[in-house]
Motif scaffolding. Structure first.
Motif, short mmCIF file in Angstrom:
data_model
loop_
_atom_site.label_atom_id
_atom_site.label_comp_id
_atom_site.label_asym_id
_atom_site.label_seq_id
_atom_site.Cartn_x
_atom_site.Cartn_y
_atom_site.Cartn_z
N CYS A 57 -56.57 57.16 104.92
CA CYS A 57 -56.88 55.94 104.14
C CYS A 57 -57.85 56.26 103.01
O CYS A 57 -57.69 55.78 101.89
CB CYS A 57 -57.47 54.87 105.04
SG CYS A 57 -56.25 54.17 106.15
N ASN A 61 -56.94 55.59 99.13
CA ASN A 61 -57.57 54.30 98.82
C ASN A 61 -56.84 53.12 99.47
O ASN A 61 -56.28 52.24 98.80
CB ASN A 61 -57.67 54.09 97.29
CG ASN A 61 -58.54 52.88 96.96
OD1 ASN A 61 -59.39 52.49 97.76
ND2 ASN A 61 -58.32 52.29 95.81
N ASP A 63 -57.14 50.31 102.93
CA ASP A 63 -58.23 49.74 103.74
C ASP A 63 -58.00 49.72 105.25
O ASP A 63 -58.95 49.58 106.01
CB ASP A 63 -58.48 48.28 103.31
CG ASP A 63 -59.05 48.23 101.92
OD1 ASP A 63 -59.70 49.21 101.53
OD2 ASP A 63 -58.82 47.22 101.22
N ASN A 64 -56.75 49.77 105.69
CA ASN A 64 -56.49 49.46 107.09
C ASN A 64 -55.94 50.66 107.88
O ASN A 64 -54.73 50.91 107.89
CB ASN A 64 -55.50 48.28 107.14
CG ASN A 64 -55.28 47.80 108.54
OD1 ASN A 64 -55.82 48.37 109.50
ND2 ASN A 64 -54.48 46.76 108.68
N LYS A 188 -53.74 51.06 95.97
CA LYS A 188 -53.96 49.76 95.31
C LYS A 188 -53.61 49.83 93.83
O LYS A 188 -52.93 48.95 93.31
CB LYS A 188 -55.42 49.36 95.46
CG LYS A 188 -55.79 49.02 96.89
CD LYS A 188 -57.24 48.64 96.98
CE LYS A 188 -57.72 48.73 98.42
NZ LYS A 188 -59.16 48.80 98.54
#
Ligand SMILES: Cc1ncc(COP(=O)(O)O)c(C=O)c1O
Length: 384
Positions: A57, A61, A63-64, A188
């Motif tokens: 992660c 980049n 988040d989960n 992202k």
């Protein structure tokens, strides 16, 4: 004889320092399954697996960590994502530079009524992102694309592609096999729905470990390809629908994850920008030299801009397979000849069906090796 490994696009060698020791350490000293045992070693392996999800992660980049799924390679990841998502009547857009890890599942899905269109790239492998817009139809559900060509190293404009997908509400899956570990791959920034990765190329880990990251909304639209034991919800005969168990049936490649963990720590302490810089210097020197050699033609971009360290050459008028054989047999230089599991890319580049000799550098290669390779190419041409 000197041995020079120039097949890093197939699998990197050597691996990151610490990878072999980590695999050995797990097998020899830890053992134990993950999520299945109530003893200390199983917990410690479980923690290591979770930490590896976190490292993945950080690199991409995302988040989960629970939406990081481990598979055995990117081919399996792409099969799960494509076959789990696409249904009769769906339309997909791909580039003409795709690997068969994308093209074969898509062709197989044709039998279930899935259709796809290919954006034809230019002869140097570059893609005009605007061309995607013309291919979008009311039933277009997905764009799936490689970040960089495994044949000629051309980097595709995936950031622009991601923006177009977002604007048109189309999912975007990235094949990061030829970029992860040396290019910035930002989940992202690229507006991805899923990112598929393989552990044994630029990530510098062992073979047999790969995976994917998947967005929390997209995951609801992807069904499983295989079901089985997960170590969780054992009272039920139904597959859990929570992550990552939904897609991780059966025992994971835990030694592979230990190796990948060590590799990811090496990448983070070295810095992927530093790895990229070394690879660029080597590639730039190689390209500068081969452009002067009569008897070989550089396929794809002629400069360092917009490319990775994968370089394809055509030994014009000669048999590329013989050239590759001589390079190995007489000079110890390991390359990969042929169509590189990417017939569509070779058709785009004008090198189908003859193929090319591919030289792919890693940051463990040296300038001396580049010079030796160039000298050996001159000598090889004389021997053909
Ligand atoms: C662009 C691309 N996609 C997918 C793959 C398949 O990788 P793996 O064999 O690790 O599944 C490769 C490997 O050469 C590749 O270059």
């Amino acid at each position: 004889m000197k041995r020079v490994y120039l097949d890093n696009a197939a699998t990197s060698y050597p691996k990151a320092p610490g990878v072999a020791q980590a695999v050995y350490n797990y097998i020899e000293n830890i053992g134990g399954n993950v999520g299945r045992g109530t003893y200390k070693n199983a917990y410690s392996a479980g923690q290591m697996v979770y930490e590896t999800r976190e490292l993945i992660c950080n690199l991409f980049n995302f988040d989960n960590p629970l939406n990081c799924v481990f598979t055995s390679n990117i081919t399996q990841s792409l099969n799960i994502l494509l076959k789990g998502f696409l249904k009769n009547g769906d339309h997909v857009i791909v580039s003409s530079m795709e690997h068969n890890a994308v093209m074969r599942p898509l062709n197989s899905l044709k039998k279930s009524g899935v259709e796809f269109d290919r954006i034809i790239c230019r002869q140097d492998g570059t893609l005009n992102p605007e061309d995607i817009k013309e291919k979008i139809k009311p039933n277009t559900k997905l764009v799936v694309m490689t970040h960089a060509s495994n044949v000629c190293g051309t980097i595709l404009p995936v950031e622009e592609v991601g923006k177009i997908c977002r604007r048109h509400n189309i999912h975007f899956i990235l094949d990061s096999a030829q970029s992860a570990g040396f290019l910035d791959v930002d989940f992202k920034k690229l507006n991805l729905s899923a990112l598929a990765f393989t552990g044994h190329k630029g990530l510098l880990g062992p073979q047999g470990i790969g995976g994917f990251l998947i967005d929390s909304d997209f995951v609801k639209e992807v069904s499983t390809l295989s079901e089985g034991g997960t170590g969780s919800l054992s009272e039920s005969e139904l597959q859990p629908d929570y992550m990552p168990d939904k897609f991780e049936s059966g025992t994971l490649n835990i030694p592979g994850i230990y190796g990948l963990n060590a590799a990811l720590k090496y990448l983070s302490s070295t810095g992927i920008q530093n790895i990229r810089k070394i690879e660029q210097e080597l590639t730039e020197e190689f390209i500068k030299e081969v452009l002067n050699i009569k008897g070989v033609k550089l396929i794809g971009l002629r400069g360092i801009e917009g490319r990775t360290s994968v370089v394809s050459l055509d030994f014009v008028g000669n048999d590329n397979a013989e050239a590759s054989y001589i390079l190995d047999n007489e000079f110890g230089i390991m390359t990969r000849v042929g169509l590189h599991c990417a017939p569509s890319a070779h058709k785009t580049l004008g090198t189908f069906p003859e193929g090319t000799v591919r030289f792919s550098f890693g940051h463990f290669n040296t300038m001396d090796e580049v010079k030796y390779t160039v000298e050996s190419i001159y000598k090889t041409i004389k021997m053909l």
